[in-house]
Design an enzyme around this catalytic site. Structure first.
Site, PDB file in Angstrom:
ATOM      1  N   VAL A  64      29.600  34.722  31.850  1.00 42.21           N
ATOM      2  CA  VAL A  64      30.904  34.066  31.990  1.00 42.21           C
ATOM      3  C   VAL A  64      32.042  35.064  31.856  1.00 42.21           C
ATOM      4  CG1 VAL A  64      30.065  31.865  31.086  1.00 42.21           C
ATOM      5  CG2 VAL A  64      31.076  33.540  29.512  1.00 42.21           C
ATOM      6  N   SER A  65      33.229  34.612  32.203  1.00 40.15           N
ATOM      7  CA  SER A  65      34.439  35.363  31.898  1.00 40.15           C
ATOM      8  C   SER A  65      34.702  35.268  30.398  1.00 40.15           C
ATOM      9  CB  SER A  65      35.638  34.764  32.639  1.00 40.15           C
ATOM     10  OG  SER A  65      35.448  34.768  34.030  1.00 40.15           O
ATOM     11  N   THR A 117      39.044  35.938  32.760  1.00 35.72           N
ATOM     12  CA  THR A 117      39.735  36.888  31.907  1.00 35.72           C
ATOM     13  C   THR A 117      40.895  37.520  32.649  1.00 35.72           C
ATOM     14  OG1 THR A 117      37.516  37.421  31.068  1.00 35.72           O
ATOM     15  CG2 THR A 117      39.352  38.791  30.280  1.00 35.72           C
ATOM     16  N   ALA A 118      40.692  37.808  33.915  1.00 37.66           N
ATOM     17  CA  ALA A 118      41.720  38.470  34.709  1.00 37.66           C
ATOM     18  C   ALA A 118      43.003  37.644  34.744  1.00 37.66           C
ATOM     19  CB  ALA A 118      41.205  38.726  36.126  1.00 37.66           C
ATOM     20  N   HIS A 158      35.454  41.931  40.605  1.00 39.31           N
ATOM     21  CA  HIS A 158      34.196  42.356  41.215  1.00 39.31           C
ATOM     22  C   HIS A 158      34.450  43.415  42.303  1.00 39.31           C
ATOM     23  CE1 HIS A 158      32.399  39.424  38.686  1.00 39.31           C
ATOM     24  NE2 HIS A 158      32.852  38.383  39.354  1.00 39.31           N
TER      25      HIS A 158
END
Length: 290
Positions: A64-65, A117-118, A158
């Site tokens: 996951v993030s 998160t980003a 990514h």
């Protein structure tokens, strides 16, 4: 999950199609390591879908993030391996024209998901940016959105972060570089989590097998790159072995084998900053699995 006739236990894994996730779980998929009484099933999906799967507690282990962890901490522990950590680099915001981070206020930014998160970090940088969710699969969707004018800028995670220049796009900000400059810390991005209700003994057993899979991958890197290059991930660019090698240098490395103390500290700092900015409603205490 246990078969009444034997000791075999099925553990469900869920992770993305991206090269770093494929890398760390390859040994389990290929039967390259001994898993003892454990049998692993594999589900692959894009990042936002994986985050939602964890919110729904839909798999035993999920990649996951980090940004979704506050929403799932009651049901999942964080594993100390399998992380994606940016050391002076990270997701990037790009645009068809030169922009500064302050220019993002009021602009539509294509994002890979509201729980990533980003997006959490970008809201610290440019709280006035308007997030427009565009799934990372198909891979070209975010670039198409930029070309059509559906969004003004794009937040790339990514492999997309390695390909924007050849598409004539301009870097607005590298989130990992921004974070490193301000905090003098790496930027943790993706983590693996495991269901608490497996129980301490099973959690420890599964964690050990996952750690072994990552170690096998690091020892057989070239072999796995060849396998990943042979997968159909929706875009020819993603089958380039040099690109995969570069990407794995960034996100499948010693930090993946075992999260370092500075990365663990960075998690606490990020959550504290997010709470101070009003992005989290309460403090987050990370519960680490063995």
């Amino acid at each position: 999950m246990s078969d009444a006739n034997d000791r075999t236990t099925t553990i469900s894994l869920a992770y993305s199609v991206d090269a770093d996730d494929a890398f760390m779980f390859h040994a389990l998929r290929a039967g390259a390591i001994d898993t003892g009484p454990l049998r692993f099933t594999h589900t692959r999906a894009h990042t936002a879908a994986l985050n939602q799967l964890a919110i729904d507690a839909g798999a035993d282990v999920v990649a996951v993030s980090l940004g979704v962890y506050p929403a799932i901490a009651a049901r999942y522990q964080m594993l100390p391996h399998g992380a994606s950590v940016g050391r002076g680099f990270g997701p990037v915001v790009v645009a068809p024209r030169p922009l500064a981070p302050r220019d993002l206020t009021g602009l539509r930014v294509g994002i890979p998901g509201a729980t990533t998160t980003a997006w959490m970090v970008l809201r610290l940088i440019a709280p006035g940016a308007i997030g427009v969710e565009i799934p990372i699969s198909p891979f070209a969707a975010i670039f198409d959105a930029l070309a059509s004018g559906a969004v003004d800028a794009a937040l790339l995670i990514h492999e997309g972060r390695l390909l924007y220049r050849e598409r004539g796009l301009h870097l607005v900000v590298d989130l990992g570089d921004w974070w490193s400059a301000g905090e003098k810390l790496p930027l943790p991005l993706g983590v693996n989590v495991i269901r608490r209700d497996l129980g301490p003994a099973r959690v420890a057993e599964v964690s050990a097998r996952l750690r072994a899979s990552i170690a096998w991958g690091l020892a057989h890197r070239a072999q796995i790159i060849e396998v990943i290059a042979g997968e159909d991930r929706g875009d020819k660019a993603l089958s380039n072995q040099a690109l995969i090698d570069h990407y794995l240098n960034l996100y499948a490395n010693d930090d993946t084998a075992a999260m370092a103390d500075d990365a663990k500290h960075a998690i606490d700092v990020l959550f504290a900053r997010a709470r101070a900015a009003g992005l989290l409603s309460s403090a987050v205490a990370v519960d680490w699995a063995p």
